[in-house]
Write a protein that holds these residues in place. Structure first.
Motif, PDB file in Angstrom:
ATOM      1  N   THR A  54       0.862  -1.198   0.000  1.00  0.00           N
ATOM      2  CA  THR A  54       0.000   0.000   0.000  1.00  0.00           C
ATOM      3  C   THR A  54       0.889   1.235   0.000  1.00  0.00           C
ATOM      4  N   LEU A  55       0.361   2.338  -0.461  1.00  0.00           N
ATOM      5  CA  LEU A  55       1.092   3.596  -0.367  1.00  0.00           C
ATOM      6  C   LEU A  55       0.216   4.712   0.210  1.00  0.00           C
ATOM      7  N   GLY A 101      -8.083   5.003  -1.573  1.00  0.00           N
ATOM      8  CA  GLY A 101      -8.109   4.391  -2.901  1.00  0.00           C
ATOM      9  C   GLY A 101      -7.422   5.199  -3.968  1.00  0.00           C
ATOM     10  N   GLY A 102      -6.322   5.850  -3.635  1.00  0.00           N
ATOM     11  CA  GLY A 102      -5.668   6.727  -4.597  1.00  0.00           C
ATOM     12  C   GLY A 102      -4.543   6.090  -5.375  1.00  0.00           C
ATOM     13  N   ARG A 104      -3.701   2.712  -5.896  1.00  0.00           N
ATOM     14  CA  ARG A 104      -4.043   1.459  -6.583  1.00  0.00           C
ATOM     15  C   ARG A 104      -2.955   0.392  -6.478  1.00  0.00           C
ATOM     16  N   CYS A 148      -8.106  -1.784  -0.366  1.00  0.00           N
ATOM     17  CA  CYS A 148      -8.227  -0.948   0.824  1.00  0.00           C
ATOM     18  C   CYS A 148      -9.578  -0.257   0.905  1.00  0.00           C
TER      19      CYS A 148
HETATM   20  S1  FES Z   1      -3.412   1.617  -0.656  1.00  0.00           S
HETATM   21 FE1  FES Z   1      -3.596   3.168  -2.142  1.00  0.00          FE
HETATM   22  S2  FES Z   1      -5.377   2.487  -3.211  1.00  0.00           S
HETATM   23 FE2  FES Z   1      -5.284   1.094  -1.632  1.00  0.00          FE
END
Ligand code: FES
Ligand code: SF4
Ligand code: SF4
Lengths: 370, 544
Positions: free
Chosen positions: A47-48, A58-59, A61, A77
């Motif tokens: 995740t980032l 949800g930015g 992906r 997420c």
């Molecule tokens: S962690 Fe960035 S979209 Fe899910």
């Protein structure tokens, strides 16, 4: 980061909710996201833009997974788990997609490796670049923000050349702190993290709690007080303790190198603060090694009337002598003790034990009356 | 606090009174903001337009020291509108009928005259709190630092008893404790009326218990409070040992306090810096600081947590417990042969009813909130769930009382004091942390623009602030945060020692000083010499 969800139990109607994760049937709680279920089963989905304390966004992906029946991979997420879902978290196609994403992310930034002193999450991007072997330089990206070297605040480095527009800082400020001091200007490649009217943090609603620093995954934001110590030699050691200021009792990890405090990290699993801190707990730690600290006892010189340094032996005897004289001249009730609301229990306990166990009176109080 | 911090995101209606939480307990305030984001409503009663007031649904800018009148009127409205929790009152409280009768005459209109709030706002606040399913009260020293501090707290309890807002998630009457271990200092027995664990000293059984433990019989008589002791310095009290408190700057009526300490035959100070108080001592012992000391602290929600040493202390500084126990040994007393903080804490647990189920190893992860009456007990995040400690919650019939000092022709302005976010207390610590001064480097007196005009002051200019106890010069800042007729300053900066002025009375029960309401006179003066003004010492600043 911190986990909030517990293990699943039967829901209200006594029905266990289950889904399939990488071929294995697992139980989950209503309302949990696919990511949260997977996390509990140690799937290690990358995740980032995710911070477990914040609403899913949800930015980026990066956390996509394959969901049977869905045409494209879905962001785990943000997607809620549903009974009967069949999900794959790691396939060759997913890993390729994630690698390309990371290569693109890296292309937007001036530095892909930053000193860990920047903050709690500052290594997240670099670790993912390693994991996906994504420092290929295949893409030529445009940096998506401009640094604010003009902000002279002593706490928060604002180096937006390294910003990937994950909005974690904006969201932590709004959702966790309720301060709304930082916001977003423009979209896409022109996205810029900014404050009201694009000014200095000092002139915004910012309280310098440092939460944006601690959630930034790239080091675009950095802890200037810790960074000032980045060249102090030695391994960084962390010690769990409690903030020395107010009664909230926020847990912190004090970072030390050899014998010096080099910075403070919020404890994401601190029971009182769950990762939050304020400006004092985050930044006001360096009174500890201050040159004006007392390092030896002092006694008042009988001749000069001035305080002068003394050895422990001399000072303890001097103090005991004076106290004994007061007790002899005026009785044991003439001695009074004031304990501290800043020192640990052991200090207050020993003060009252001294007065009660030594003198047999109750002439002891603490500083809560003022 | 009766309820855990985690409950702060859960009320439907939040009632904050006398607490500037966004500055004094910032991380707790973030929880309230989350509750608001979720749709909770908030009432804020505070003379000043503090940060919380900006985000409140109802702000009651009451006159300093008038809390009891406001709270009586709120009870009146709740009773009149039938918002009382009859079941709770019947099962868990006493004297409810009398109380309902008692508040009949205290209408919002009556209170409005005293507390200078709008009667309709009082009504609105009462309907909000009275109508809540989960109503939670939070307060700080804005409630206790008055001559009627105890009445204030009991008025809040009355409201909670009336509406059944105790002992459940998201409710409670919650004092926010100011210092990191002020709760713990009381828990550990540093109180004139209680042994560790709040065991009263007047009880023969407790006397016996501690006689056995300490090998010395302790008086059955309650000790003096600090306030009384300072009054009797040189006249009954001749020696003091002060641990980690800058008494001279934090306590009210500085001149009196300085005189008191100087009239002692023996003053022992244990601290980490040469504070103003240490400078007048006969002996100063250097203590280890935070991050150099192993120990235990208890936060405002009664959570018992471990402090851990991360770096060695400077030079020969020693932990407080070591210093005091070694001094006891030099006094020739037995039983003070402690070798570690762990030993000390474990002895405390063995003698305290609230900590009986704890020891050094068990609190390692900070999971327990006291009382923990025996081993295996999970702790008590929420007090009063099943019952009150003394059986029933008792309504108190209270009357409003004026502060000891009220406004007069000579002293027509209220001074109220407090803290500011970046600085802590007298800045012995924050003043020595790099960068904090960037956020706040000097004290200013916050004055309403209308008062500035009326008194001939100037925004950014200087004012002389005085009353019969003292006089000081302070820079003026115009802000509508202060209501008309009330000015505010913090006691963080040594060059603006506002506590030379405070000290008009004490609560008769707790002897807590009235630091929040103090009549003063204000007039314009030139800047101090350092800034190009006429020479002359800061009035009111005695040389130490
Ligand atoms: S962690 Fe960035 S979209 Fe899910
Ligand atoms: S500054 Fe950091 S946390 Fe904020 S959007 Fe950019 S990368 Fe994310
Ligand atoms: S970090 Fe701030 S809110 Fe938390 S205990 Fe320290 S001073 Fe209090």
């Amino acid at each position: 980061m911190m986990k909030r969800n517990g293990s699943p139990s039967a829901n209200g109607k006594g029905v266990r909710l289950t889904m399939t994760l990488d071929g294995e049937k697992v139980a989950f709680n209503r309302g949990e996201t696919i990511y949260e279920v997977a996390e509990r089963h140690r799937k290690d989905i990358p995740t980032l833009c995710y911070d477990p304390r914040l609403e899913p966004f949800g930015g980026c992906r990066l956390c996509v997974v394959e969901l049977e029946g869905a045409r494209n991979p879905v962001a785990s997420c943000t997607m809620e788990a549903q009974p009967g879902m069949r999900v794959r978290t790691r396939t060759a196609a997913l890993e390729t997609q994630r690698r390309i994403l990371m290569e693109m992310v890296a292309s937007e930034n001036r530095d892909t490796d930053v000193d860990p002193m920047h903050g709690y999450a500052s290594q997240e991007m670099a670790e993912l670049l390693d994991r996906y072997d994504a420092r290929t330089g295949r893409f030529e990206g445009a940096q998506s923000g401009a640094s604010r070297d003009d902000d002279d605040n002593p706490f928060i480095k604002r180096d937006y050349d390294n910003c990937i527009s994950c909005y974690r800082c904006v969201r932590v400020c709004a959702e966790q702190e309720g301060d709304y001091a930082i916001s977003i200007m423009n979209r896409g490649f022109h996205t810029q993290i900014t404050t009201e009217f694009g000014g200095l943090l000092k002139d915004s609603a910012c309280t310098f709690c440092g939460q944006c620093i601690q959630t930034c995954p790239t080091g675009a934001l950095g802890d200037l007080k810790a960074l000032a110590n980045k060249d102090v030699p030695g391994e960084t050691k962390k010690t769990r303790t409690i903030c020395p200021y107010c009664g909230v009792g926020c847990a912190v990890d004090v970072m030390t190198r050899e014998e010096k405090i080099v910075g403070v990290l919020p404890a994401m699993d601190g029971p009182a603060n769950e990762g939050s801190l304020c400006v004092k707990g985050q930044f006001a730690f360096d009174f500890v090694g201050h040159p004006e600290r007392l390092s030896t006892p002092f006694i008042r010189d009988e001749k000069s009337g001035q305080l002068r340094p003394a050895s422990w032996d001399e000072a303890l005897d001097f103090a005991a002598g004076k106290l004994k004289k007061v007790v002899k001249d005026h009785g044991r009730r003439a001695v009074y003790g004031i304990a501290s609301g800043r020192a640990p229990h052991e200090a207050a306990y020993m003060m009252q034990r001294f007065i009660r166990g030594g003198l047999g009176t109750n002439h002891i109080d603490n500083c809560s009356r003022a | 606090m009766s309820n855990p911090l985690a409950d702060m995101d859960k009320p439907d209606v939040i009632f904050c009174i006398g607490t500037n939480m966004t500055e004094c307990h910032p991380v707790a305030a973030t929880r309230l903001k989350r509750a608001l984001a979720r749709g909770a409503k908030m009432i804020v009663a505070d003379p000043r337009r503090i940060g919380l007031a900006e985000i409140a649904d109802v702000h009651l800018p009451l006159r300093v020291g008038s809390d009891v009148s406001l709270l009586l009127a709120m009870a009146h409205v709740i009773a009149r509108e039938g918002l009382v929790d009859e079941g709770f009152m019947a099962q868990r409280t006493a004297h409810g009928e009398d109380f309902l009768k008692h508040v009949e005459r205290y209408t919002p209109e009556w209170a409005a005259e005293i507390c200078e709030c709008d009667a309709q706002d009082i009504e609105k606040a009462a309907l909000l709190y009275g109508g809540a399913d989960r109503g939670a009260i939070y307060y700080t020293v804005g409630i206790t630092e008055h001559i009627c501090g105890v009445d204030n707290v009991q008025s809040l309890c009355n409201l909670a008893l009336l509406t059944g807002n105790l002992g459940r998630e998201g409710t409670g009457v919650n004092p926010m404790r100011g210092q990191n271990n002020i709760q713990g200092a009381g828990d550990a027995g540093a109180l004139p009326n209680n042994y560790p664990g709040f065991q009263t000293v007047t009880d023969l059984a407790h006397q016996e218990k501690f006689h056995k433990a300490y090998g010395r019989k302790v008086d059955l008589e309650v000790g003096m409070t600090k306030v009384t002791a300072l009054d009797l310095c040189g006249d009954g009290i001749h020696a003091m040992m002060i641990n980690g408190e800058n008494t001279l700057v934090t306590d009210p009526d500085r001149h009196h306090c300085e005189h008191a300490l100087k009239s002692l035959d023996c003053l022992i100070v244990i601290d980490i810096f040469m504070t103003e108080t240490a400078r007048v001592a006969d002996v100063v012992f250097p203590a280890t600081a935070w991050a150099e000391t192993d120990g235990v602290c208890t936060n405002t929600e009664r959570r018992v947590q471990r402090l851990r040493a991360a770096v060695p202390p400077p030079g020969e500084a020693k932990p407080d417990w070591w210093i005091v126990s070694r001094l006891a040994q030099r006094m020739g007393w037995k039983g003070f042969e402690f070798e570690s903080a762990k030993e000390v804490f474990n002895e405390l647990c063995s003698l305290s009813s609230t900590y009986a189920g704890l020891d050094w190893d068990r609190i390692d992860r900070g999971e327990y909130q006291w009382p923990v009456p025996e081993e295996g007990h999970p702790g008590t995040p929420r007090l009063h769930e099943e019952r009150f400690e003394n059986g029933r919650g008792i309504f108190k019939m209270l009357e409003y009382r004026d502060p000891e000092e009220t406004l007069s022709e000579d002293y027509p302005i209220w001074l109220t004091t407090g803290r500011r976010l970046p600085q802590y207390h007298t800045r012995t610590q924050t003043g020595r942390a790099a960068g904090i001064d960037y956020l706040l480097s000097e004290e200013t007196l916050e004055v309403h623009p209308d008062d500035i005009a009326r008194l001939g002051l100037e925004d950014g200019g200087w004012a002389e602030m005085s009353n019969p106890r003292g006089c000081l010069h302070v820079k003026v800042r115009a802000t509508t945060k202060s209501p008309k007729g009330t000015v505010f300053a913090s006691f963080a900066f040594e060059d603006v020692p506002v506590n030379v002025l405070t000290g008009g009375g004490y609560d008769p029960v707790t002897q807590t000083a009235a630091l929040k309401a103090c009549p003063v006179a204000l007039k314009p003066v030139g800047p101090p010499p350092a800034l190009g003004g006429a020479p002359g010492p800061q009035p009111g600043l005695g040389r130490l």
